[in-house]
Design a protein around this motif. Structure first.
Motif, PDB file in Angstrom:
ATOM      1  N   CYS A 211      47.526  28.020  57.011  1.00 49.23           N
ATOM      2  CA  CYS A 211      47.235  28.121  55.582  1.00 49.23           C
ATOM      3  C   CYS A 211      46.936  26.784  54.923  1.00 49.23           C
ATOM      4  CB  CYS A 211      48.421  28.741  54.843  1.00 49.23           C
ATOM      5  SG  CYS A 211      48.615  30.475  55.225  1.00 49.23           S
ATOM      6  N   ASN A 212      47.259  25.687  55.561  1.00 45.83           N
ATOM      7  CA  ASN A 212      47.088  24.382  54.919  1.00 45.83           C
ATOM      8  C   ASN A 212      45.614  23.991  54.928  1.00 45.83           C
ATOM      9  OD1 ASN A 212      47.234  21.807  53.991  1.00 45.83           O
ATOM     10  ND2 ASN A 212      48.915  21.189  55.335  1.00 45.83           N
TER      11      ASN A 212
ATOM     12  N   PHE B 206      48.613  12.854  48.273  1.00 47.46           N
ATOM     13  CA  PHE B 206      47.415  13.676  48.448  1.00 47.46           C
ATOM     14  C   PHE B 206      46.192  12.866  48.830  1.00 47.46           C
ATOM     15  CE2 PHE B 206      49.653  17.224  47.094  1.00 47.46           C
ATOM     16  CZ  PHE B 206      50.380  16.910  45.966  1.00 47.46           C
TER      17      PHE B 206
ATOM     18  N   VAL C  22      45.857  32.436  52.653  1.00 47.14           N
ATOM     19  CA  VAL C  22      47.134  33.007  52.216  1.00 47.14           C
ATOM     20  C   VAL C  22      47.014  34.520  52.073  1.00 47.14           C
ATOM     21  CG1 VAL C  22      48.766  33.076  50.297  1.00 47.14           C
ATOM     22  CG2 VAL C  22      47.983  30.920  51.144  1.00 47.14           C
ATOM     23  N   GLU C  23      45.836  34.970  51.613  1.00 48.65           N
ATOM     24  CA  GLU C  23      45.634  36.422  51.497  1.00 48.65           C
ATOM     25  C   GLU C  23      45.687  37.064  52.871  1.00 48.65           C
ATOM     26  OE1 GLU C  23      42.164  37.302  49.178  1.00 48.65           O
ATOM     27  OE2 GLU C  23      42.359  39.427  49.598  1.00 48.65           O
TER      28      GLU C  23
ATOM     29  N   TYR D 231      47.206  35.874  55.425  1.00 52.28           N
ATOM     30  CA  TYR D 231      48.580  35.760  55.909  1.00 52.28           C
ATOM     31  C   TYR D 231      49.417  36.923  55.414  1.00 52.28           C
ATOM     32  CZ  TYR D 231      53.242  33.746  56.564  1.00 52.28           C
ATOM     33  OH  TYR D 231      54.539  33.540  56.928  1.00 52.28           O
ATOM     34  N   HIS D 232      49.287  37.227  54.093  1.00 52.67           N
ATOM     35  CA  HIS D 232      50.150  38.266  53.538  1.00 52.67           C
ATOM     36  C   HIS D 232      49.760  39.647  54.001  1.00 52.67           C
ATOM     37  CE1 HIS D 232      52.657  35.736  51.203  1.00 52.67           C
ATOM     38  NE2 HIS D 232      51.665  35.222  50.512  1.00 52.67           N
TER      39      HIS D 232
ATOM     40  N   GLU E 139      41.032  24.889  47.397  1.00 53.29           N
ATOM     41  CA  GLU E 139      41.779  26.015  46.824  1.00 53.29           C
ATOM     42  C   GLU E 139      41.249  27.338  47.367  1.00 53.29           C
ATOM     43  OE1 GLU E 139      41.972  26.138  42.521  1.00 53.29           O
ATOM     44  OE2 GLU E 139      42.646  28.206  42.618  1.00 53.29           O
TER      45      GLU E 139
ATOM     46  N   LYS F 102      42.486  27.889  50.831  1.00 58.35           N
ATOM     47  CA  LYS F 102      43.907  28.250  50.825  1.00 58.35           C
ATOM     48  C   LYS F 102      44.085  29.700  50.372  1.00 58.35           C
ATOM     49  CE  LYS F 102      46.781  25.748  48.247  1.00 58.35           C
ATOM     50  NZ  LYS F 102      48.015  25.130  47.739  1.00 58.35           N
ATOM     51  N   ARG F 103      43.309  30.110  49.344  1.00 59.63           N
ATOM     52  CA  ARG F 103      43.438  31.490  48.866  1.00 59.63           C
ATOM     53  C   ARG F 103      43.095  32.485  49.955  1.00 59.63           C
ATOM     54  NH1 ARG F 103      44.583  32.426  43.551  1.00 59.63           N
ATOM     55  NH2 ARG F 103      44.094  30.643  42.313  1.00 59.63           N
TER      56      ARG F 103
END
Lengths: 370, 229
Positions: free
Chosen positions: B126-127, B73, B110-111, B113-114, B103, B106-107
């Motif tokens: 998303c990264n 990381f 990802v939200e 994305y879904h 974070e 990413k949240r």
């Protein structure tokens, strides 16, 4: 270490698939790539969404909670980080774990004519006590029980913005804001029962306001929400009514009392009176009435509780056992109870959680996907 | 008695070593922290890399600072960004803000994305690390301006910028923009995540500032010969 074993577990499922598809080696090369991706999702997810039908073979698997259930049943019960996760992943998946399954199996065998048993989830910080409680509450809801869910008893003994002297008993104090918020959430969860249950007593709130005997519980709750000043007394009356009526031959409901952070009821509080002296939790109406519910002098239901160190006041960070967090008074009041230990994730549960996060695209580092 | 006499016999070393502004002799080489660099087998190295390895076997190496690690990381750009965000030496707070920012990014992604339809899912990144690097790339100016005095007047002269200077300017603009131009009650991680997501899409105030810098440099092209280096 667990990741290394994870690849073995997947390889085992792939060879298992291979033994099923014994026709033609050429086909296997193509089907392998597809199946090794779809297999993990059926390892970690189960289609058994009813907590009553879940058993030991589902341990470590995730079941989905429909979003309608979440908004009715848990307006206030879920941990904050879990709520964020539900929002991010666009679905609410909970893992089936051993402690919750144990309590659910006991609840299935409860006798309505006997006094309620007290179950206590205890464990280290972050081990899943609140989630186990929510799983059990979901079970009670699907079985048609009336759920009295207090999301965090610590919120009632700290950060109180308004403290009024109680109208009923001058030595006690009211907390109107917390009481109205709780009543609102209670109404959302238990709509279907409020129009069926009737009060057995006449309640007089002020000189001009009273609730007649035989009126619906819905009117009682609505009164508490609209008249903020008497909302704590309404909460007390509600608890008394439900306590008296559950398990009686006439009423057809069973009462499940779910309290998170039960050690707050017998701990210390940080609320100060006008003369700067600390308020004892006993002097708060809400806590006093809740303590009466915790006694098993009623019948027809169950009491499921959780200890919590994270929100507790004046406890050391390493305390997690019931004796340490409840204190002497609390332990004597809760005794006898059934302690249920909630451990951290086992190897299998960890792998399941890891695969779930990969499935939901939460683990983004290129090296997290082996 | 014997202890004090033997204490006098050893060679003299000073009790106090001045470290704060000490500088390594340029003879010392920088440490290579990444594990991947050491797992490459001998055969795959080119000639220069082989020479570099032999040099490292002979020359002394500087000590690694406590800000870098060989973890997967560890990212030099993100470490530099954390250092620039830090105030009064409070690195813990700066790191917290950075992790919360990543974070948060990413949240949100990802939200998105879904909730996206199946066809659009591959286009959503998303990264958070790739988004950070892309945003940084989009904020780096190509040319900078220097104030040069000639004949009593100062002119803004377009100059080439080194890579380090470009990275510094991009990070500085991001941080100052987030600190100043937002509502005071929003958290830093919220402000930063909004700005980074906008910058990775080539929108937002920081890329606007970069383009304004480019336009100024273009308009002052005539004075470019004032630069003597």
């Amino acid at each position: 270490m667990a990741l290394h074993r994870l690849s073995f577990r997947l390889r085992q499922t792939v060879t298992h698939v291979r033994s099923l598809h014994t026709s033609g080696c050429g086909q296997q090369q193509q089907t392998l790539a597809v199946e090794s991706e779809s297999e993990p999702f059926s390892i970690i997810r189960t289609s058994e969404n009813d907590p009553a039908c879940q058993s030991e073979k589902h341990i470590g698997q995730y079941y989905t909670l429909p979003s309608a259930t979440i908004s009715t049943l848990f307006p206030h019960g879920l941990p904050w980080r879990y709520q964020q996760q539900v929002k991010t992943f666009n679905e609410a998946c909970m893992m089936v774990r051993q402690p919750a399954l144990e309590v659910i199996s006991y609840l299935k065998k409860t006798d309505s004519s006997k006094p309620p048993l007290r179950y206590l989830f205890y464990g280290l910080n972050g081990s899943g006590k609140t989630m186990s409680l929510c799983h059990t509450v979901h079970f009670c809801y699907t079985q048609g029980w009336l759920v009295l869910h207090i999301p965090d008893a610590h919120l009632w003994v700290k950060n109180c913005k308004e403290l009024l002297p109680s109208s009923y008993n001058s030595s006690r104090f009211d907390q109107p804001l917390q009481a109205t918020e709780w009543l609102r959430n209670f109404r959302i969860t238990n709509e279907r029962f409020l129009s069926k249950i009737k009060t057995t007593q006449r309640y007089v709130w002020t000189k001009r306001e009273f609730t007649e005997e035989g009126s619906l519980l819905r009117d009682l709750v609505d009164h508490g929400i609209s008249r903020i000043k008497s909302s704590s007394d309404v909460v007390g009356a509600l608890m008394k009514e439900l306590r008296q009526q559950s398990g009686q031959p006439g009423s057809d409901f069973r009462l499940a009392v779910a309290v998170d952070g039960v050690n707050a009821l017998w701990g210390r509080s940080t609320i100060k009176k006008a003369n700067k002296s600390t308020v004892d939790p006993e002097e708060l109406t809400l806590v006093y009435n809740l303590r009466k519910l915790m006694r098993n002098d009623w019948i027809g239901g169950a009491i499921i509780t959780t200890l919590s160190q994270t929100g507790s006041l004046y406890t050391s960070k390493s305390d997690y056992l019931p004796q340490e967090l409840l204190g002497e008074r609390g332990f004597d009041s809760m005794d006898p109870f059934i302690p249920v230990s909630v451990p951290n994730y086992s190897e299998k549960e960890f792998e399941s959680c890891y695969l779930y996060y990969i499935d939901r695209h939460w683990l983004q580092h290129p090296q997290s996907k082996y | 008695m014997s202890a004090s006499i033997s204490g006098l016999l050893k060679p003299w070393t000073p009790r106090v070593f001045l470290v704060r502004w000490s500088r390594y002799n340029p003879y010392y080489l920088d440490p290579e922290v990444r594990k991947e660099a050491y797992s490459v087998p001998e055969t795959e190295l080119s000639a220069e890399e082989k020479d570099q390895r032999e040099l490292k076997a002979l020359r002394p190496i500087k000590a690694a600072t406590s800000g870098i690690s060989s973890s997967v990381f560890n990212d030099p750009d993100i470490s530099k960004f954390i250092n620039m965000m830090m105030k009064h030496g409070n690195k813990i707070l700066a790191r917290e803000i950075m992790t919360e920012t990543l974070e948060n990014i990413k949240r949100k992604q990802v939200e998105k994305y879904h909730k996206a339809p199946q066809g659009n899912k591959e286009t959503i990144e998303c990264n958070p690390n790739t988004i950070f690097h892309k945003a940084l790339e989009n904020c780096k100016p190509v040319v900078g301006l220097a104030s040069i005095k000639k004949g009593g007047r100062s002119y803004q002269v377009p100059i080439p910028l080194s890579d380090k200077r470009r990275r510094f300017l991009a990070m500085k603009w991001l941080i100052t923009e987030c600190r100043e131009n937002r509502h005071r009650r929003t958290h830093m991680y919220e402000k930063l995540s909004q700005e980074l997501l906008a910058a990775s899409n080539d929108e937002g105030n920081v890329v606007k500032k970069k383009y304004e810098m480019h336009k100024m440099a273009e308009s002052n092209r005539a004075y470019a010969h004032y630069r003597w280096w």
